[in-house]
Design a protein around this motif. Structure first.
Motif, PDB file in Angstrom:
ATOM      1  N   GLU A  47     -32.131  22.073  72.380  1.00 20.36           N
ATOM      2  CA  GLU A  47     -31.372  21.485  71.280  1.00 20.36           C
ATOM      3  C   GLU A  47     -31.763  20.017  71.108  1.00 20.36           C
ATOM      4  O   GLU A  47     -32.167  19.355  72.063  1.00 20.36           O
ATOM      5  CB  GLU A  47     -29.871  21.597  71.542  1.00 20.36           C
ATOM      6  CG  GLU A  47     -29.372  23.024  71.721  1.00 20.36           C
ATOM      7  CD  GLU A  47     -29.479  23.869  70.469  1.00 20.36           C
ATOM      8  OE1 GLU A  47     -29.458  23.306  69.352  1.00 20.36           O
ATOM      9  OE2 GLU A  47     -29.574  25.098  70.592  1.00 20.36           O
ATOM     10  N   LEU A  48     -31.627  19.491  69.880  1.00 20.60           N
ATOM     11  CA  LEU A  48     -32.015  18.109  69.596  1.00 20.60           C
ATOM     12  C   LEU A  48     -31.244  17.084  70.418  1.00 20.60           C
ATOM     13  O   LEU A  48     -31.773  16.041  70.777  1.00 20.60           O
ATOM     14  CB  LEU A  48     -31.828  17.801  68.105  1.00 20.60           C
ATOM     15  CG  LEU A  48     -32.824  18.457  67.162  1.00 20.60           C
ATOM     16  CD1 LEU A  48     -32.438  18.182  65.716  1.00 20.60           C
ATOM     17  CD2 LEU A  48     -34.241  17.957  67.440  1.00 20.60           C
ATOM     18  N   ASP A  49     -29.989  17.382  70.736  1.00 15.66           N
ATOM     19  CA  ASP A  49     -29.133  16.402  71.408  1.00 15.66           C
ATOM     20  C   ASP A  49     -29.030  16.593  72.918  1.00 15.66           C
ATOM     21  O   ASP A  49     -28.130  16.055  73.544  1.00 15.66           O
ATOM     22  CB  ASP A  49     -27.736  16.412  70.790  1.00 15.66           C
ATOM     23  CG  ASP A  49     -27.018  17.741  70.999  1.00 15.66           C
ATOM     24  OD1 ASP A  49     -27.672  18.746  71.373  1.00 15.66           O
ATOM     25  OD2 ASP A  49     -25.794  17.784  70.778  1.00 15.66           O
ATOM     26  N   GLY A  55     -30.753  21.325  78.920  1.00 15.38           N
ATOM     27  CA  GLY A  55     -31.072  22.524  78.146  1.00 15.38           C
ATOM     28  C   GLY A  55     -31.367  23.724  79.024  1.00 15.38           C
ATOM     29  O   GLY A  55     -30.879  24.825  78.759  1.00 15.38           O
ATOM     30  N   VAL A  56     -32.154  23.530  80.069  1.00 19.31           N
ATOM     31  CA  VAL A  56     -32.487  24.666  80.933  1.00 19.31           C
ATOM     32  C   VAL A  56     -31.249  25.139  81.698  1.00 19.31           C
ATOM     33  O   VAL A  56     -31.037  26.345  81.854  1.00 19.31           O
ATOM     34  CB  VAL A  56     -33.675  24.360  81.870  1.00 19.31           C
ATOM     35  CG1 VAL A  56     -33.310  23.428  83.009  1.00 19.31           C
ATOM     36  CG2 VAL A  56     -34.278  25.646  82.406  1.00 19.31           C
ATOM     37  N   THR A  57     -30.412  24.200  82.117  1.00 18.19           N
ATOM     38  CA  THR A  57     -29.166  24.578  82.800  1.00 18.19           C
ATOM     39  C   THR A  57     -28.279  25.411  81.876  1.00 18.19           C
ATOM     40  O   THR A  57     -27.740  26.446  82.278  1.00 18.19           O
ATOM     41  CB  THR A  57     -28.421  23.300  83.260  1.00 18.19           C
ATOM     42  OG1 THR A  57     -29.272  22.567  84.142  1.00 18.19           O
ATOM     43  CG2 THR A  57     -27.130  23.629  83.954  1.00 18.19           C
ATOM     44  N   ARG A  58     -28.146  24.977  80.632  1.00 21.88           N
ATOM     45  CA  ARG A  58     -27.326  25.697  79.645  1.00 21.88           C
ATOM     46  C   ARG A  58     -27.885  27.085  79.378  1.00 21.88           C
ATOM     47  O   ARG A  58     -27.150  28.083  79.377  1.00 21.88           O
ATOM     48  CB  ARG A  58     -27.249  24.897  78.339  1.00 21.88           C
ATOM     49  CG  ARG A  58     -26.511  25.628  77.209  1.00 21.88           C
ATOM     50  CD  ARG A  58     -26.582  24.890  75.886  1.00 21.88           C
ATOM     51  NE  ARG A  58     -27.931  24.533  75.457  1.00 21.88           N
ATOM     52  CZ  ARG A  58     -28.801  25.403  74.915  1.00 21.88           C
ATOM     53  NH1 ARG A  58     -28.486  26.677  74.748  1.00 21.88           N
ATOM     54  NH2 ARG A  58     -30.007  24.997  74.535  1.00 21.88           N
ATOM     55  N   GLU A  59     -29.190  27.165  79.113  1.00 23.63           N
ATOM     56  CA  GLU A  59     -29.802  28.456  78.785  1.00 23.63           C
ATOM     57  C   GLU A  59     -29.661  29.462  79.922  1.00 23.63           C
ATOM     58  O   GLU A  59     -29.355  30.632  79.692  1.00 23.63           O
ATOM     59  CB  GLU A  59     -31.283  28.273  78.433  1.00 23.63           C
ATOM     60  CG  GLU A  59     -31.522  27.683  77.059  1.00 23.63           C
ATOM     61  CD  GLU A  59     -31.236  28.647  75.919  1.00 23.63           C
ATOM     62  OE1 GLU A  59     -31.112  29.871  76.147  1.00 23.63           O
ATOM     63  OE2 GLU A  59     -31.151  28.185  74.772  1.00 23.63           O
ATOM     64  N   ILE A  60     -29.881  29.020  81.160  1.00 25.08           N
ATOM     65  CA  ILE A  60     -29.755  29.936  82.307  1.00 25.08           C
ATOM     66  C   ILE A  60     -28.325  30.440  82.416  1.00 25.08           C
ATOM     67  O   ILE A  60     -28.095  31.637  82.587  1.00 25.08           O
ATOM     68  CB  ILE A  60     -30.215  29.243  83.605  1.00 25.08           C
ATOM     69  CG1 ILE A  60     -31.721  28.965  83.546  1.00 25.08           C
ATOM     70  CG2 ILE A  60     -29.870  30.107  84.824  1.00 25.08           C
ATOM     71  CD1 ILE A  60     -32.225  28.014  84.617  1.00 25.08           C
TER      72      ILE A  60
END
Length: 150
Positions: A47-49, A55-60
């Motif tokens: 994501e841009l922000d 980002g990788v933590t969120r996606e996993i």
């Protein structure tokens, strides 16, 4: 700026992040994607922000139900056909329970040998690169196979 530079379009790339999540027993976290049935690392569009690590933590978490601690960048992989640049980070699981999501139909822990059997070359190499300790690796591919530089 010359006229020829004005007429060229600005290249557009998409940046993705993915996690090579390694358990203490050496098994690696993998998902079977809901949209095409392929086995891959958990990950997705940055994501841009958000920072790459966030980002990788969120996606996993979204795709697997596993919380992770990000260790280090292990590779940069460019899909030449689609202009997608993927940043892969080695991570350690820190909690959670495996579960599927709208993006995954299976969440499993694979041995390195099982990774090589189930995943296409362009995804298996990302996990195997994360294990070798020689990164970060920089590789290009056409969506199916690695493109070896001269």
């Amino acid at each position: 700026m010359s006229k020829s530079q004005d007429s060229r379009s600005t290249p557009l790339h998409s940046v993705s992040v993915a996690g090579a999540v390694v358990r203490e027993d050496g098994r690696l976290l993998a998902i079977r994607r809901a949209d095409n049935g392929t086995w891959e690392l958990p990950g997705g569009v940055l994501e841009l922000d958000e920072t790459p690590e966030d980002g990788v933590t969120r996606e996993i978490w979204e795709e697997t139900g596993i919380h992770v601690e990000v260790d280090q960048l292990t590779g940069i992989y460019k899909n030449m056909a689609h202009g997608i640049v993927a940043l892969v980070f080695r991570c350690k699981p820190s909690g959670g329970i495996e579960r599927t999501s709208v993006e995954s139909t299976a969440v499993v822990w694979l041995t390195p040998a099982e990774v090589a059997e189930r995943m296409s070359e362009v995804y298996a190499v990302r996990l195997l690169d994360a294990l070798d300790g020689d990164g970060p690796h920089v590789r290009s591919h056409d969506g199916r196979q690695l493109i070896h530089s001269r």
